[in-house]
Design an enzyme around this catalytic site. Structure first.
Site, short mmCIF file in Angstrom:
data_model
loop_
_atom_site.label_atom_id
_atom_site.label_comp_id
_atom_site.label_asym_id
_atom_site.label_seq_id
_atom_site.Cartn_x
_atom_site.Cartn_y
_atom_site.Cartn_z
N ILE A 114 -4.78 -4.24 2.38
CA ILE A 114 -4.84 -2.81 2.71
C ILE A 114 -6.06 -2.18 2.03
O ILE A 114 -6.46 -1.09 2.36
CB ILE A 114 -3.56 -2.05 2.28
CG1 ILE A 114 -3.39 -2.04 0.76
CG2 ILE A 114 -2.34 -2.61 2.97
CD1 ILE A 114 -2.43 -0.97 0.28
N ASP A 115 -6.65 -2.90 1.06
CA ASP A 115 -7.80 -2.33 0.32
C ASP A 115 -9.10 -2.41 1.12
O ASP A 115 -10.06 -1.70 0.82
CB ASP A 115 -7.99 -3.07 -1.01
CG ASP A 115 -6.85 -2.82 -1.98
OD1 ASP A 115 -6.03 -1.94 -1.71
OD2 ASP A 115 -6.78 -3.53 -3.01
N THR A 141 -7.32 -14.46 -3.38
CA THR A 141 -6.95 -15.66 -2.60
C THR A 141 -8.20 -16.40 -2.15
O THR A 141 -8.25 -17.64 -2.20
CB THR A 141 -6.13 -15.22 -1.35
OG1 THR A 141 -4.98 -14.54 -1.80
CG2 THR A 141 -5.75 -16.41 -0.49
N GLY A 162 -6.27 -11.90 0.19
CA GLY A 162 -7.32 -10.97 -0.17
C GLY A 162 -8.42 -11.61 -0.99
O GLY A 162 -8.64 -12.84 -0.94
N GLN A 211 2.78 2.17 1.21
CA GLN A 211 1.55 1.92 1.98
C GLN A 211 1.41 0.46 2.39
O GLN A 211 0.61 0.12 3.24
CB GLN A 211 0.33 2.32 1.13
CG GLN A 211 0.29 3.82 0.85
CD GLN A 211 -0.61 4.16 -0.34
OE1 GLN A 211 -1.76 4.49 -0.18
NE2 GLN A 211 -0.06 4.07 -1.55
N ARG A 212 2.19 -0.41 1.75
CA ARG A 212 2.12 -1.83 2.10
C ARG A 212 3.31 -2.28 2.93
O ARG A 212 3.31 -3.40 3.45
CB ARG A 212 2.06 -2.68 0.82
CG ARG A 212 0.82 -2.52 -0.02
CD ARG A 212 0.25 -3.85 -0.43
NE ARG A 212 1.20 -4.73 -1.03
CZ ARG A 212 1.28 -4.98 -2.35
NH1 ARG A 212 0.47 -4.39 -3.20
NH2 ARG A 212 2.17 -5.83 -2.81
N GLU A 248 -6.23 5.19 -6.63
CA GLU A 248 -5.64 4.61 -7.85
C GLU A 248 -6.73 4.27 -8.88
O GLU A 248 -6.54 4.43 -10.08
CB GLU A 248 -5.02 3.28 -7.38
CG GLU A 248 -3.71 2.92 -7.89
CD GLU A 248 -3.34 1.52 -7.36
OE1 GLU A 248 -3.99 0.98 -6.43
OE2 GLU A 248 -2.38 0.99 -7.90
N GLY A 272 -5.55 1.28 -4.11
CA GLY A 272 -6.94 0.85 -4.16
C GLY A 272 -7.40 0.96 -5.60
O GLY A 272 -7.90 2.00 -6.01
O1 F6P Z 1 -4.53 -5.22 -3.38
C1 F6P Z 1 -3.55 -4.45 -2.76
C2 F6P Z 1 -2.87 -3.55 -3.72
O2 F6P Z 1 -1.89 -2.83 -3.01
C3 F6P Z 1 -3.77 -2.60 -4.49
O3 F6P Z 1 -4.19 -1.50 -3.73
C4 F6P Z 1 -2.86 -2.24 -5.63
O4 F6P Z 1 -3.57 -1.74 -6.72
C5 F6P Z 1 -2.19 -3.53 -5.93
O5 F6P Z 1 -2.20 -4.28 -4.73
C6 F6P Z 1 -0.76 -3.41 -6.43
O6 F6P Z 1 -0.28 -4.68 -6.70
P1 F6P Z 1 1.24 -5.06 -6.96
O7 F6P Z 1 1.95 -5.06 -5.65
O8 F6P Z 1 1.18 -6.41 -7.56
O9 F6P Z 1 1.80 -4.00 -7.86
#
Ligand code: F6P
Length: 357
Positions: free
Chosen positions: A133-134, A112, A109, A281-282, A229, A177
């Protein structure tokens, strides 16, 4: 050609689909190609952890979520900090040379890409691939992982919808996000949210409460709020990140969601609940659209490698696949423009973005 490949930052669906598309292209089109899988993102390159991949390692992964290479977050700010007489960037450069790489492919992202910019400046041959995903990477219409996350977030809103209707409640669904609102905007519209709150449009709590009350008075006892978020109340909008965090900590809040739920409860007299789908969501398998997109971008990154077009990152613009210079996009953010057609569409059908008078 010796190629190192890594996945860095937060994972997302379709990383494996991209890796597969890339590897298939490279094995078929690049002379004497050898691919080295670097473990856990930049962390593996810093520590020198990698293995030579075999073509069969890339089979059967198109529809599998996560990343076969592993990932980690390596904050950009720490990349140039000296530890034990050397920085992380220097360690990566050293290991790149030691591995005898001709090219390093980084799936990641915004962060990176910022670090990839530093590696390019050090003379490494880097190719980037826009993951998140953002959907906030500058210079590309879309990033892989985004469409899959939209599907998941939409399903969450759909499920919340029915229970909200049964109970006559206002339900707030907090969508990932922390900086930008792409995911909230798309999932909010797709899920039929009545109110959509994005980081790009600070919200007025009175406006939100009024909308909820009006719906109740019109016989619609329930309301759905898709809130990012990173959404901020107007009163917090001018604050620095740290100041906002300190203010919220006083009431035990991290995001604006729970406070808004309490305010609606008290001011609109409507029962509220908060749902945070978070990493759901991920996780899981990529959507069909993401698999197709990922195959396209992965194969294109292979082409960039073959042609020696280094210092670039893959981009989608309209129907076209192309590339940007990493130096041109690193450190920039693709915000949701306030006149985005999806925002306009929402306003036309009466969706509140929390900013009306
Ligand atoms: O950048 C992707 C993301 O899922 C954001 O939407 C979210 O705020 C963040 O990563 C959460 O990060 P982590 O997985 O390190 O808690």
């Amino acid at each position: 050609m010796k190629i190192g490949i890594l996945t860095s930052g937060g994972d997302c669906p379709a990383l494996n689909a991209v890796i597969r598309g890339f590897a298939k292209y490279v094995y078929q089109n690049v002379k004497d190609a050898e691919i080295y899988g670097i473990a856990d993102g930049y962390g593996g390159l810093i520590a020198g952890e990698y293995k030579k991949m075999r073509p069969e390692d890339f089979s059967g992964i198109l529809n599998v979520g996560g990343t076969i290479l592993g990932t980690s977050r390596q904050p950009f700010k720490k990349m140039t900090v000296e530890e034990n007489n050397s920085t992380k960037i220097e360690k990566m450069k050293k290991n790149y040379k030691k591995m005898g790489l001709d090219c390093l492919v980084c799936l990641g992202g915004a962060g990176t890409h910022k670090s990839a910019g530093l590696l390019c400046a050090e003379g490494l041959n880097v190719i980037g691939l826009p993951k998140t995903i953002d959907n906030d990477i500058f210079g590309t219409d879309v990033t892989f992982g985004f469409y899959s996350a939209v599907d998941v977030a939409t399903e969450c809103i759909d499920r919340v919808h029915t229970t909200a209707a049964s109970h006559g409640r206002t339900m707030l669904v907090e969508i990932m996000g922390n900086k930008v609102g792409w995911l909230t905007l798309y999932a909010g519209l797709a899920g039929g949210a009545d109110i959509i709150l994005l980081p790009e449009i600070p919200f007025d709590t009175d406006v939100v409460c009024k909308k909820v009350r009006e719906r109740a008075e019109a016989g619609k006892a329930f309301s759905i709020i898709a809130i990012a978020e990173g959404a901020v109340q107007t009163s917090e909008a001018g604050l620095k990140k740290k100041e906002r965090a300190a203010l919220r900590a006083q009431t035990g809040d991290v995001t604006a969601t729970n406070r808004l739920a309490r305010d609606i409860n008290a001011r609109a007299g409507v029962e509220t609940r908060v749902v945070v789908p978070g990493h759901l969501q991920r996780g899981g398998n990529p959507s069909a659209l993401d698999r197709a997109l990922s195959t396209e971008v992965g194969a294109y990154a292979g082409y960039l490698c073959k042609e020696g077009l280094f210092g670039t990152t893959v981009a989608i613009r309209g129907e076209k696949i192309t590339h940007n210079k990493i130096a041109d996009i690193a450190g920039k953010t693709k915000w949701v423009p306030l006149d985005h057609p999806m925002i306009e569409a929402g306003r036309r059908i009466g969706v509140s973005f929390g900013d009306e008078n």
